[in-house]
Design a protein around this motif. Structure first.
Motif, PDB file in Angstrom:
ATOM      1  N   UNK A 314       0.826  -1.207   0.000  1.00 35.67           N
ATOM      2  CA  UNK A 314       0.000   0.000   0.000  1.00 35.67           C
ATOM      3  C   UNK A 314       0.862   1.261   0.000  1.00 35.67           C
ATOM      4  N   UNK A 315       1.923   1.201   0.793  1.00 32.56           N
ATOM      5  CA  UNK A 315       2.843   2.338   0.814  1.00 32.56           C
ATOM      6  C   UNK A 315       3.398   2.587  -0.587  1.00 32.56           C
ATOM      7  N   UNK A 318       0.801   4.290  -2.640  1.00 30.93           N
ATOM      8  CA  UNK A 318       0.667   5.723  -2.316  1.00 30.93           C
ATOM      9  C   UNK A 318       1.823   6.510  -2.927  1.00 30.93           C
ATOM     10  N   UNK A 405      -2.736   0.287  -4.360  1.00 34.27           N
ATOM     11  CA  UNK A 405      -3.546   1.177  -3.522  1.00 34.27           C
ATOM     12  C   UNK A 405      -4.717   0.426  -2.888  1.00 34.27           C
ATOM     13  N   UNK A 406      -5.210  -0.605  -3.580  1.00 33.34           N
ATOM     14  CA  UNK A 406      -6.321  -1.377  -3.031  1.00 33.34           C
ATOM     15  C   UNK A 406      -5.875  -2.359  -1.976  1.00 33.34           C
ATOM     16  N   UNK A 408      -4.701  -4.345   1.076  1.00 34.32           N
ATOM     17  CA  UNK A 408      -4.961  -4.084   2.502  1.00 34.32           C
ATOM     18  C   UNK A 408      -4.012  -4.895   3.353  1.00 34.32           C
TER      19      UNK A 408
ATOM     20  N   UNK B  91      -7.984  10.591  -1.529  1.00 34.48           N
ATOM     21  CA  UNK B  91      -8.634   9.283  -1.496  1.00 34.48           C
ATOM     22  C   UNK B  91      -9.665   9.209  -0.384  1.00 34.48           C
ATOM     23  N   UNK B  93      -9.888   6.734   1.673  1.00 35.53           N
ATOM     24  CA  UNK B  93      -9.239   6.245   2.901  1.00 35.53           C
ATOM     25  C   UNK B  93      -7.964   7.029   3.211  1.00 35.53           C
ATOM     26  N   UNK B  95      -5.066   7.571   2.736  1.00 41.57           N
ATOM     27  CA  UNK B  95      -3.787   7.103   2.190  1.00 41.57           C
ATOM     28  C   UNK B  95      -2.601   7.984   2.541  1.00 41.57           C
ATOM     29  N   UNK B  96      -2.516   8.305   3.823  1.00 37.54           N
ATOM     30  CA  UNK B  96      -1.283   8.938   4.297  1.00 37.54           C
ATOM     31  C   UNK B  96      -0.376   7.816   4.788  1.00 37.54           C
ATOM     32  N   UNK B  97       0.933   8.008   4.695  1.00 37.95           N
ATOM     33  CA  UNK B  97       1.841   6.973   5.183  1.00 37.95           C
ATOM     34  C   UNK B  97       1.866   7.029   6.708  1.00 37.95           C
ATOM     35  N   UNK B 287     -16.287  -7.191  -6.950  1.00 41.18           N
ATOM     36  CA  UNK B 287     -15.001  -6.592  -6.678  1.00 41.18           C
ATOM     37  C   UNK B 287     -15.147  -5.121  -6.295  1.00 41.18           C
ATOM     38  N   UNK B 288     -15.961  -4.441  -7.066  1.00 38.64           N
ATOM     39  CA  UNK B 288     -16.132  -3.008  -6.790  1.00 38.64           C
ATOM     40  C   UNK B 288     -16.811  -2.798  -5.442  1.00 38.64           C
ATOM     41  N   UNK B 291     -14.486  -3.119  -2.740  1.00 35.43           N
ATOM     42  CA  UNK B 291     -13.668  -1.929  -2.694  1.00 35.43           C
ATOM     43  C   UNK B 291     -14.297  -0.859  -1.821  1.00 35.43           C
ATOM     44  N   UNK B 294     -14.359  -1.552   2.057  1.00 29.70           N
ATOM     45  CA  UNK B 294     -13.187  -1.600   2.942  1.00 29.70           C
ATOM     46  C   UNK B 294     -13.126  -0.372   3.849  1.00 29.70           C
ATOM     47  N   UNK B 295     -12.550  -0.583   4.995  1.00 29.70           N
ATOM     48  CA  UNK B 295     -12.403   0.453   6.043  1.00 29.70           C
ATOM     49  C   UNK B 295     -13.731   0.843   6.627  1.00 29.70           C
TER      50      UNK B 295
END
Lengths: 408, 295
Positions: A314-315, A318, A405-406, A408, B91, B93, B95-97, B287-288, B291, B294-295
């Protein structure tokens, strides 16, 4: 940017300290064993060099058997180790031949007397019992610390000169002059004690610390068979004509042996060459084995990097989404593998240096860690990082950003 | 001069009998300064469209011109540079590291630009100030609330001064209060002249958009200018058509609703047709859905 990669790598390594340490362990073990063996070899070579120098630079050594093979220019090509222990081709008559050869000033046999030495209470199996003639003292370059060496008038005397280690082992005192020890049932009086000398464990030269030296004529009477001559030391009349003298001896001995060259004549520096090539062979053999652990360490790094790449999918996604190129991702992970392996290498070198010091303190070995060894070890660990880091890094760089990105 | 120009862009997955058409010859122009909301049910292809516009994916057919550059012709390294310089992603979610602190996260796109660290952090700090997180620079992402995280992500999207900001369900994981803050921030950015592409399910969010594009089955079926502050008509209408659960049993309920709307019959038959069509593509839909789940 490279600084950035290193910073990233350090952050990520510190994040999982234990895992990184275990990963490095393989490289650490590999580097420690390689560096330690190589520096042990270096140490031994250094000691041998020192010994040869103390032997005197003008002393020719004649040994029984074909010890070395030479190329057409007379350079030592290879060394036969086994021959030096088994051959028994120099006889009493040869001694006279050598002594009578033109250009020989002094010649001294060093013969091995089999048997063990016993004092009233103790027996010593490790003692090297040798027989030689009075001139030996000038050729072996050993000093007498206490007492005196036997002289021409003492050829038949039951006298021995012993090394300091033997003095301790047999008599538990430093100066056991006048005390007696028994070899093959005959009693010998201790006339003198050698000065302690430094010596290496693997060498062609003799360790006089552990020796018992008696007159050659006496040794002949110890048993029916004459003592086995392990080497003859020769000093030429003229130092500048050593080569000529060697040739003379070769011709004379060959004639005496029926044109068979079953002996080896070594120039002073060749004694060193013979020993150091043995040491080099041993060192490279052992460090080759140690190198295998370096290989295993590299595989450990590759394994962890592969795990790390899939954990950080995932990293990677990103980073790619915000504009990292494949090349930049590759560099990031490759740098991480390199930092891992080079840290392991540096730790390994530090441990190896500590090991060397401990060996110096607690054993008679004197390993020497030289700068080239350190540089090569560092280079090798870097190389391990590159070789085993490239595949995981390549995998990381080829990940599809959308899938990543997907993830998990 | 359009920022984005798509011409007959198609995206196919698989081949032979298993071919799935994710995008079906879409033609779309987005001008500088527009705030476009892309709507559509899950599986309609809006994510694929977004990925292609965001240069994360390549179209199978058709041309895509971003800032006068033919994207399909670029090599992957050039595409990455295009993403870095021209596109800002936001995004659902965030998507920060997780291991980098907020300011490092925001500065991440600049790190790939060989900018010195001082300049990088300075610029990132300016952006954080702008989204109202000036006092959270050295926090780790897990120490922030969802709304703050999304604002940090917006700062990251803005940091390289992109031509277009692509927001994929930016409020999907947020409560209504945080959603409002985030949407108002996007709205402010729009007013400052930024081009924004918003992918959303929520018709309410079309209030902020200047244009609404409705996508279904990989095709644009509705495209209208909408006044800012109003929920787009098409969005409102279409959203009711969304087959949210299973097709057949819902149709019964929807039919009743449709018949009450003028012209509803026609829409209903269309919806039925699509519903059946959608039912034949279960794999992709699952699949979608995953997607989104998630979370």
């Amino acid at each position: 940017m490279f600084k950035g990669y290193i910073k990233m790598a350090i952050t990520s390594i510190r994040r999982s300290k234990w895992r990184s340490l275990l990963t490095m362990f393989g490289v650490i073990v590999g580097i420690v064993s390689v560096v330690t063996t190589v520096s042990l070899g270096e140490g031994i070579k250094h000691q041998v060099t020192g010994e040869i120098k103390s032997y005197g630079s003008d002393v020719i050594t004649i040994r029984p058997g074909r010890l070395v093979n030479r190329d057409q220019h007379g350079k030592v090509k290879s060394v036969n180790i086994i021959n030096s222990f088994t051959a028994n081709t120099i006889t009493n008559a040869d001694l006279k031949t050598i002594a009578g050869t033109h250009g020989v000033k002094q010649s001294v046999p060093l013969a091995i007397v089999s048997g063990k030495a016993t004092s009233e209470s103790v027996s010593d199996d490790n003692a090297i019992i040798m027989a030689t003639t009075p001139d030996a003292l000038q050729l072996i370059n050993q000093k007498i610390e206490f007492g005196s060496f036997f002289t021409d008038t003492d050829r038949a005397a039951h006298a021995v000169i012993i090394g300091p280690k033997i003095a301790q082992d047999l008599f538990q005192e430093n100066v056991p002059i006048g005390r007696t020890l028994k070899v093959r049932g005959q009693e010998f009086v201790v006339w003198g004690v050698f000065q302690a000398s430094s010596s290496s464990p693997i060498t062609a030269a003799t360790d006089f610390n552990k020796s018992i030296v008696m007159p050659y004529n006496v040794a002949k009477s110890l048993s029916d068979s004459p003592p086995q001559i392990s080497q003859v030391l020769v000093r030429a009349e003229n130092t500048s004509q050593i080569n000529q003298t060697i040739q003379n001896i070769t011709i004379e001995l060959k004639r005496a042996h029926g044109d068979q060259e079953d002996f080896t004549i070594l120039k002073p520096d060749e004694t060193l060459a013979a020993t150091s090539s043995v040491v080099t062979l041993l060192t490279s053999f052992v460090s080759g084995i140690a190198g295998i652990s370096l290989f295993v360490g590299g595989i450990g790094i590759m394994n962890i990097m592969l795990v790390s790449v899939s954990e950080r999918t995932r990293e990677i996604g990103i980073r790619k989404a915000v504009g990292a190129t494949n090349h930049q991702i590759l560099s990031q992970f490759l740098t991480e593998a390199m930092v891992l392996s080079i840290t392991g290498g540096v730790l390994g070198i530090i441990i190896a240096v500590i090991c060397s010091y401990l060996l110096r303190i607690f054993t008679s070995l004197t390993p020497i860690v030289t700068l080239p060894v350190i540089l090569v070890a560092t280079g090798v660990s870097l190389l391990v990082g590159i070789i085993f880091g490239v595949i995981p890094a390549f995998q990381a760089s080829r990940k599809d950003p959308i899938d990543a990105l997907r993830y998990e | 001069m359009p920022v984005i120009e798509l011409k007959d862009v198609s995206k196919l997955y698989g081949f032979g009998d298993a071919t799935t058409i994710a995008l079906d010859e879409i033609t779309l122009r987005i001008e500088k300064g527009e705030f476009v909301a892309i709507m559509g049910p899950s599986g309609s292809g809006k994510s694929t469209l977004m990925n292609i516009i965001g240069v994360l994916d390549r179209p199978t057919h058709g041309t895509y011109i971003l800032n006068d550059r033919h994207v399909a012709r670029l090599r992957s390294g050039q595409q990455a540079r295009l993403r870095r310089d021209k596109i800002g992603f936001i995004f659902q979610s965030f998507n920060l590291l997780p291991r980098l602190n907020v300011i490092e996260n925001v500065a991440l796109p600049l790190a790939y630009k060989n900018m010195t660290q001082v300049r990088r952090l300075k610029r990132a700090a300016t952006m954080l100030e702008r989204v109202g997180l000036g006092d959270r620079e050295y926090f780790l992402p897990r120490q922030l609330s969802g709304g703050q995280l999304q604002r940090a992500a917006i700062a990251r999207a803005l940091v390289s001064d992109p031509s277009i900001i692509i927001a994929d369900e930016p409020t999907g994981n947020l409560d209504s209060g945080s959603s409002r803050v985030v949407m108002e921030l996007l709205s402010d950015l729009h007013k400052e002249g930024n081009t924004i592409l918003l992918v959303t399910h929520n018709p309410e969010l079309t209030r902020f958009a200047s244009r609404v594009v409705y996508v279904q089955d990989g095709a644009v079926i509705g495209d209208e200018q909408s006044a800012i502050g109003e929920v787009s008509k098409i969005a409102r209408k279409m959203i009711t058509l969304l087959p949210k659960t299973t097709e057949e049993d819902d149709l019964a309920g929807v039919s009743a609703l449709m018949k009450s709307i003028p012209g509803g019959d026609k829409l209903l038959s269309q919806a039925r047709k699509r519903g059946r069509k959608r039912a034949t593509k279960p794999t992709k839909r699952r699949r979608k859905t995953n997607l989104r789940g998630k979370r």
